[in-house]
Design a protein around this motif. Structure first.
Motif, mmCIF file in Angstrom:
data_model
loop_
_atom_site.group_PDB
_atom_site.id
_atom_site.type_symbol
_atom_site.label_atom_id
_atom_site.label_comp_id
_atom_site.label_asym_id
_atom_site.label_seq_id
_atom_site.Cartn_x
_atom_site.Cartn_y
_atom_site.Cartn_z
ATOM 1 N N CYS A 71 0.823 -1.196 0.000
ATOM 2 C CA CYS A 71 0.000 0.000 0.000
ATOM 3 C C CYS A 71 0.864 1.255 0.000
ATOM 4 N N GLU A 72 1.924 1.235 0.795
ATOM 5 C CA GLU A 72 2.809 2.409 0.851
ATOM 6 C C GLU A 72 3.431 2.669 -0.510
ATOM 7 N N LEU A 74 2.134 1.939 -3.393
ATOM 8 C CA LEU A 74 1.086 2.514 -4.236
ATOM 9 C C LEU A 74 0.861 3.979 -3.925
ATOM 10 N N VAL A 75 0.876 4.303 -2.605
ATOM 11 C CA VAL A 75 0.663 5.704 -2.220
ATOM 12 C C VAL A 75 1.786 6.561 -2.798
ATOM 13 N N THR A 78 1.252 6.982 -6.505
ATOM 14 C CA THR A 78 0.141 7.896 -6.787
ATOM 15 C C THR A 78 0.552 9.334 -6.525
ATOM 16 N N ASN A 79 1.281 9.547 -5.424
ATOM 17 C CA ASN A 79 1.712 10.913 -5.120
ATOM 18 C C ASN A 79 2.666 11.446 -6.173
ATOM 19 N N ILE A 81 2.669 10.617 -9.353
ATOM 20 C CA ILE A 81 1.828 10.983 -10.507
ATOM 21 C C ILE A 81 1.093 12.285 -10.224
#
Lengths: 246, 241
Positions: A71-72, A74-75, A78-79, A81
Motif C-alpha cells: 500500500c505504501e 502505491l501511495v 500515486t503521489n 503521478i
C-alpha cells in the motif's frame, strides 16, 4: 478371631509382596524422577492451543506487514503521478496567463497617447455626412496606430482584440458588440513619440480628415495609460488548432 | 479352584494392562513435553507472548486501514487534478486560437479581391485599404474566429498600409490581389458580406473590384508566430509589485 488370624496368615504373604512391589515402584519413580503430574495432560492441550494461536497471529501480522508495504508503494506512486499532474497544471496556467496578455484579456498600462475624436460642429458649409466621424475613420486611425507600434488600444474603454469589429450602427459605433458614441477617446500604449505621429504626420489619416473635413481631433502624450482587458472572449466553435506533429 | 486361578489370572492381566497403559501415557506425555519445564511460569510467558502478538496485530491492522485510507484520498485527489487539467487544456486551446499565434483550421470562406482591369475600376488597391479593413470588420461582426490576409494572420496588432507598390501587413510586404481567409459559420459570414449596400456590393459595384467568395470546409490559417514581446506594455498587477 481365629478365622481372621487364619485369613491374615493365608494372605499375609500376598500382602507383603504387594507392599514390597508398591515400595519398589515408588522408589523407581523417585529415583528416575518420574513425577507424574496429571496437569501435564491439560498442559499439552493448552500448549497446543497457545502454539496455534501464536502461529495464527504471526501469520496475520506477516500478511498485514506485506499489505502495508504494498500500500505504501502505491501511495508513493500515486503521489508521484499527482505531483506531475500538479506541475502540468501550473505549466498550463502559466501558458494561459501569457496568452491572455497577448489576447488582450488583461488590464495593462504603460506609456502612450490619448486621442479625442469628435464631429465637426463648427463648419456649416460641409454636408452632414462629411462632418461626422465614421467607423471607417476610427478604423483607419487604429490602423495607423498599429503601424506605429501600438501594443494595446481601447476606444471609449472597449479593448481592441483580434475579433473586434468597428461598425457603424446608426448614430453610434458598435465595438465588441457594445455601442460607443462620439466623442471617441482612443487610448494607445506604445512609444508616445511614435504614436503621436498618427495625428501629427502629414501622411496620417487623422491629419487628412482633420485638415479636409475639420474633424475635431486632439492628441496627448501620456506617461501612464491604463487600458482594461476584454473580460470575455468570443466563443470558438469552428476553429481548432492544428497540432504540431514535430 | 480352577475359577479362582482364572479369576486371579484375569485380575493380574487387567492390573498389568492398566499399569502398562499408565506407563505408556506417561512416556507419551514425556515425549511431547520433551524434558522441558512446563511449569505454569512457562505457560504464563507463552500467554504473554500471545498477548503482545495480539496487540501488534491490532496496531498493524489499524495502520493498514489508515494507509488504505491515505491511498484512497491520494487517488481521489489525483483524479480531481487530472479532471481539472483537462478543463485547463481546453481553456488553453481556446486562448491559443484567440491569440493568433497558432495555426488553425475549420470551416469558413476564402475571399479573393482583385482588380477587374475594366474601365469601371475607380479605385486602386492603394487607396482601398479602408475598404479591406471594413471587410474585415464585417467578418468580425459576423462571428469570425480567425482571419488572414495573404497568409498574414490578422490580429489587433495588424497594420495594413500601402508601401510603394506593396502593402505592409504585420511588418511583412505582400502584394495584391488580396486573398482573405476566414474561419467561422459560413452562412453568417457570407450573409454579412453580401448584404446589399455592404462591403462586397461597394467593392464590386462602386469601386470596380472583383470579389470571389468560396466556401471551404477546411480553411487553414497560419499563426503569426507564438511569441510577442511587449516593450511598453505591462500587466497592471506588475505595477503593484
Amino acid at each position: 478371631m481365629s478365622g481372621c488370624v487364619i485369613m491374615v496368615k493365608k494372605y499375609v504373604g500376598r500382602y507383603l509382596i504387594m507392599l514390597i512391589i508398591g515400595i519398589l515402584l515408588i522408589m523407581v519413580i523417585k529415583v528416575f524422577g518420574m513425577d507424574y503430574d496429571l496437569n501435564n495432560l491439560f498442559t499439552i492441550r493448552t500448549l497446543d492451543s497457545l502454539y496455534n494461536s501464536i502461529q495464527k497471529e504471526q501469520t496475520i501480522i506477516e500478511d498485514c506487514k506485506n499489505k502495508i508495504i504494498e500500500c505504501e508503494e502505491l501511495v508513493n506512486k500515486t503521489n508521484a503521478i499527482k505531483n506531475n499532474n500538479i506541475s502540468e497544471s501550473n505549466r498550463i496556467i502559466q501558458q494561459i496567463d501569457e496568452l491572455k496578455i497577448i489576447c488582450g484579456n488583461t488590464d495593462v498600462s504603460g506609456q502612450g497617447i490619448t486621442l479625442r475624436i469628435a464631429d465637426n460642429v463648427t463648419d456649416e458649409t460641409l454636408s452632414y455626412n462629411d462632418k461626422i466621424v465614421h467607423d471607417l475613420d476610427v478604423r483607419l486611425i487604429v490602423n495607423d496606430l498599429n503601424n506605429l507600434g501600438a501594443e494595446a488600444i481601447a476606444i471609449n474603454g472597449k479593448r481592441i482584440v483580434n475579433t473586434t469589429e468597428i461598425i457603424c450602427s446608426g448614430p453610434v459605433i458598435s465595438i465588441n458588440g457594445e455601442v460607443v458614441a462620439a466623442p471617441f477617446f482612443i487610448k494607445a500604449i506604445g512609444d508616445p513619440e511614435k504614436l503621436i505621429e498618427a495625428v501629427t504626420s502629414e501622411s496620417s489619416y487623422a491629419y487628412f480628415i482633420k485638415k479636409d473635413y475639420g474633424i475635431d481631433i486632439t492628441a496627448m502624450k501620456n506617461y501612464i495609460v491604463v487600458i482594461s482587458g476584454k473580460a470575455k472572449n468570443r466563443k470558438i466553435s469552428h476553429a481548432m488548432c492544428i497540432d504540431e506533429e514535430n | 479352584m480352577m475359577n479362582k486361578k482364572v479369576i486371579n489370572a484375569i485380575i493380574f492381566c487387567i492390573s498389568f494392562a492398566l499399569f502398562f497403559t499408565v506407563i505408556i501415557q506417561y512416556i507419551s506425555s514425556k515425549n511431547i513435553l520433551k524434558d522441558n519445564d512446563y511449569s505454569t511460569q512457562y505457560l504464563a510467558s507463552l500467554r504473554l507472548q500471545l498477548d503482545e502478538l495480539e496487540k501488534e496485530r491490532k496496531e498493524l491492522t489499524q495502520s493498514l486501514t489508515s494507509i488504505n485510507q491515505k491511498l484512497l484520498e491520494a487517488t481521489e485527489s489525483n483524479k480531481e487534478i487530472k479532471e481539472k487539467n483537462d478543463v485547463l487544456q481546453d481553456e488553453l486551446n481556446m486562448y491559443k486560437i484567440m491569440s493568433g499565434g497558432y495555426d488553425v483550421k475549420g470551416e469558413g470562406l476564402i475571399i479573393t479581391v482583385n482588380e477587374s482591369g475594366s474601365l469601371e475600376q475607380y479605385y486602386t488597391f492603394q487607396n482601398s485599404t479602408g475598404m479591406i479593413l471594413s471587410l474585415i470588420s464585417n467578418l468580425n461582426s459576423a462571428g469570425a474566429e480567425a482571419i488572414s490576409i495573404n497568409d498574414q494572420r490578422y490580429t489587433s496588432y495588424t497594420e495594413l498600409v500601402p508601401v510603394s507598390n506593396f502593402f505592409s501587413i504585420n511588418g511583412k510586404h505582400v502584394a495584391a490581389p488580396f486573398v482573405i481567409k476566414v474561419i467561422g459559420d459560413q452562412r453568417t459570414l457570407e450573409s454579412a458580406l453580401n448584404f446589399p449596400g455592404g462591403v462586397v456590393d461597394t467593392l464590386k459595384n462602386r469601386m470596380g473590384f472583383t470579389v470571389e467568395i468560396e466556401k471551404d470546409a477546411n480553411v487553414q490559417i497560419s499563426g503569426n508566430g507564438k511569441t510577442k514581446t511587449f516593450k511598453y506594455l505591462k500587466p497592471v498587477e506588475q505595477l503593484v509589485d
